[in-house]
Design a protein around this motif. Sequence first.
Motif, short mmCIF file in Angstrom:
data_model
loop_
_atom_site.label_atom_id
_atom_site.label_comp_id
_atom_site.label_asym_id
_atom_site.label_seq_id
_atom_site.Cartn_x
_atom_site.Cartn_y
_atom_site.Cartn_z
N SER A 25 -18.66 143.38 72.57
CA SER A 25 -18.99 144.85 72.35
C SER A 25 -19.07 145.38 73.83
O SER A 25 -19.11 144.68 74.74
CB SER A 25 -20.07 144.74 71.57
OG SER A 25 -21.15 144.49 72.12
N GLY A 26 -18.79 146.50 73.92
CA GLY A 26 -18.88 147.34 75.22
C GLY A 26 -17.43 147.66 75.68
O GLY A 26 -16.53 147.85 75.00
N ASP A 27 -17.39 147.61 76.95
CA ASP A 27 -16.16 148.14 77.69
C ASP A 27 -15.04 147.18 77.71
O ASP A 27 -14.93 146.21 78.05
CB ASP A 27 -16.66 148.27 79.26
CG ASP A 27 -15.19 149.03 79.94
OD1 ASP A 27 -15.73 149.37 81.13
OD2 ASP A 27 -14.46 149.28 79.68
N VAL A 28 -14.20 147.75 76.84
CA VAL A 28 -12.93 146.93 76.61
C VAL A 28 -12.07 146.78 77.70
O VAL A 28 -11.20 145.82 78.03
CB VAL A 28 -11.84 147.59 75.39
CG1 VAL A 28 -12.66 147.71 74.20
CG2 VAL A 28 -11.44 148.96 75.87
N TYR A 29 -12.15 147.75 78.96
CA TYR A 29 -11.35 147.71 80.00
C TYR A 29 -11.99 146.46 80.94
O TYR A 29 -11.25 146.37 81.94
CB TYR A 29 -11.48 149.02 80.63
CG TYR A 29 -10.78 150.12 79.83
CD1 TYR A 29 -11.40 151.12 79.31
CD2 TYR A 29 -9.35 150.00 79.80
CE1 TYR A 29 -10.85 152.22 78.69
CE2 TYR A 29 -8.74 151.10 78.93
CZ TYR A 29 -9.56 151.95 78.33
OH TYR A 29 -9.12 152.95 77.69
N MET A 30 -13.13 145.91 80.47
CA MET A 30 -13.57 144.81 81.13
C MET A 30 -13.39 143.41 80.53
O MET A 30 -14.16 142.45 80.88
CB MET A 30 -14.93 144.78 81.70
CG MET A 30 -15.26 146.01 82.75
SD MET A 30 -14.05 145.43 84.18
CE MET A 30 -15.28 143.99 84.74
N ARG A 31 -12.41 143.46 79.62
CA ARG A 31 -12.14 142.05 78.78
C ARG A 31 -10.92 141.67 78.95
O ARG A 31 -10.32 141.20 77.96
CB ARG A 31 -12.55 142.59 77.32
CG ARG A 31 -14.15 142.74 77.08
CD ARG A 31 -14.48 142.77 75.76
NE ARG A 31 -14.65 144.22 75.09
CZ ARG A 31 -14.43 144.51 73.80
NH1 ARG A 31 -13.91 143.78 73.10
NH2 ARG A 31 -14.95 145.81 73.79
N ASN A 32 -9.91 142.01 79.77
CA ASN A 32 -8.66 141.59 79.92
C ASN A 32 -8.57 140.14 80.21
O ASN A 32 -7.49 139.40 80.08
CB ASN A 32 -7.90 142.38 81.15
CG ASN A 32 -7.71 143.76 80.48
OD1 ASN A 32 -7.27 143.92 79.51
ND2 ASN A 32 -8.13 144.75 81.53
N CYS A 33 -9.64 139.51 80.73
CA CYS A 33 -9.77 137.91 80.73
C CYS A 33 -10.95 137.64 79.81
O CYS A 33 -11.87 138.39 79.81
CB CYS A 33 -10.44 137.50 82.22
SG CYS A 33 -9.01 137.26 83.13
N ALA A 97 -16.25 137.33 80.02
CA ALA A 97 -15.41 138.12 79.83
C ALA A 97 -15.19 139.11 81.34
O ALA A 97 -16.14 138.94 82.22
CB ALA A 97 -15.64 139.56 78.99
N GLY A 98 -14.27 139.61 81.79
CA GLY A 98 -13.92 139.99 83.03
C GLY A 98 -12.42 140.47 83.12
O GLY A 98 -11.52 140.62 81.95
N ASN A 99 -12.02 140.68 84.40
CA ASN A 99 -10.52 141.20 84.53
C ASN A 99 -9.71 140.20 85.51
O ASN A 99 -10.46 139.55 86.42
CB ASN A 99 -10.42 142.62 85.19
CG ASN A 99 -10.67 143.66 84.08
OD1 ASN A 99 -10.21 143.56 83.13
ND2 ASN A 99 -11.27 144.84 84.31
N PRO A 100 -8.58 139.90 85.27
CA PRO A 100 -7.92 139.09 86.09
C PRO A 100 -7.60 139.26 87.55
O PRO A 100 -7.61 140.39 87.96
CB PRO A 100 -6.41 138.85 85.36
CG PRO A 100 -6.18 140.16 84.68
CD PRO A 100 -7.49 140.60 84.21
N VAL A 110 -14.14 135.79 88.32
CA VAL A 110 -13.71 137.07 87.70
C VAL A 110 -14.57 137.64 86.57
O VAL A 110 -14.37 138.48 85.92
CB VAL A 110 -12.11 137.26 87.51
CG1 VAL A 110 -11.42 136.77 88.69
CG2 VAL A 110 -11.85 136.38 86.35
N TYR A 111 -15.46 136.67 86.02
CA TYR A 111 -16.29 136.84 85.00
C TYR A 111 -17.60 137.32 85.32
O TYR A 111 -18.52 136.57 85.64
CB TYR A 111 -16.20 135.53 84.20
CG TYR A 111 -14.76 135.31 83.52
CD1 TYR A 111 -14.18 133.98 84.22
CD2 TYR A 111 -14.59 135.74 82.37
CE1 TYR A 111 -13.13 133.76 83.61
CE2 TYR A 111 -13.19 135.19 81.83
CZ TYR A 111 -12.55 134.34 82.46
OH TYR A 111 -11.33 133.92 81.75
#
Length: 124
Positions: A25-33, A97-100, A110-111
Amino acid sequence: QVQLQESGGGSVQAGGSLTLSCQASGDVYMRNCMGWFRQAPGKEREGVASIIASGRATYTDSVKGRFSISKDNAKNTLYLQMNSLNPEDTGMYYCAAGNPTARGYCPIPVYPYWGQGTQVTVSS
């Protein structure tokens, strides 16, 4: 901010299977990894599998052919299907979760967001 909650761990005998889930849950833009990591007692945390927004997945060599990572974007859930488990798979499993990176990789640094973990114990 991203919140992650793992479930599905347990105790199984060697050769068995488990499916881990990670509700995000939360910011989808921080879940690309999205990734699964594990840590056995006395050992460093290691990456098990990761998946990026495009669906491309990577696995550590020891789980290739046995584990499968997937995600259901509609349910905001990450999965790890684990088959042919062996005692070396024992450990606390964490979702992250993080971004690549610019090249599309998802190494541990990156997590920024981690779940509390779920224990997997495989007996021989």
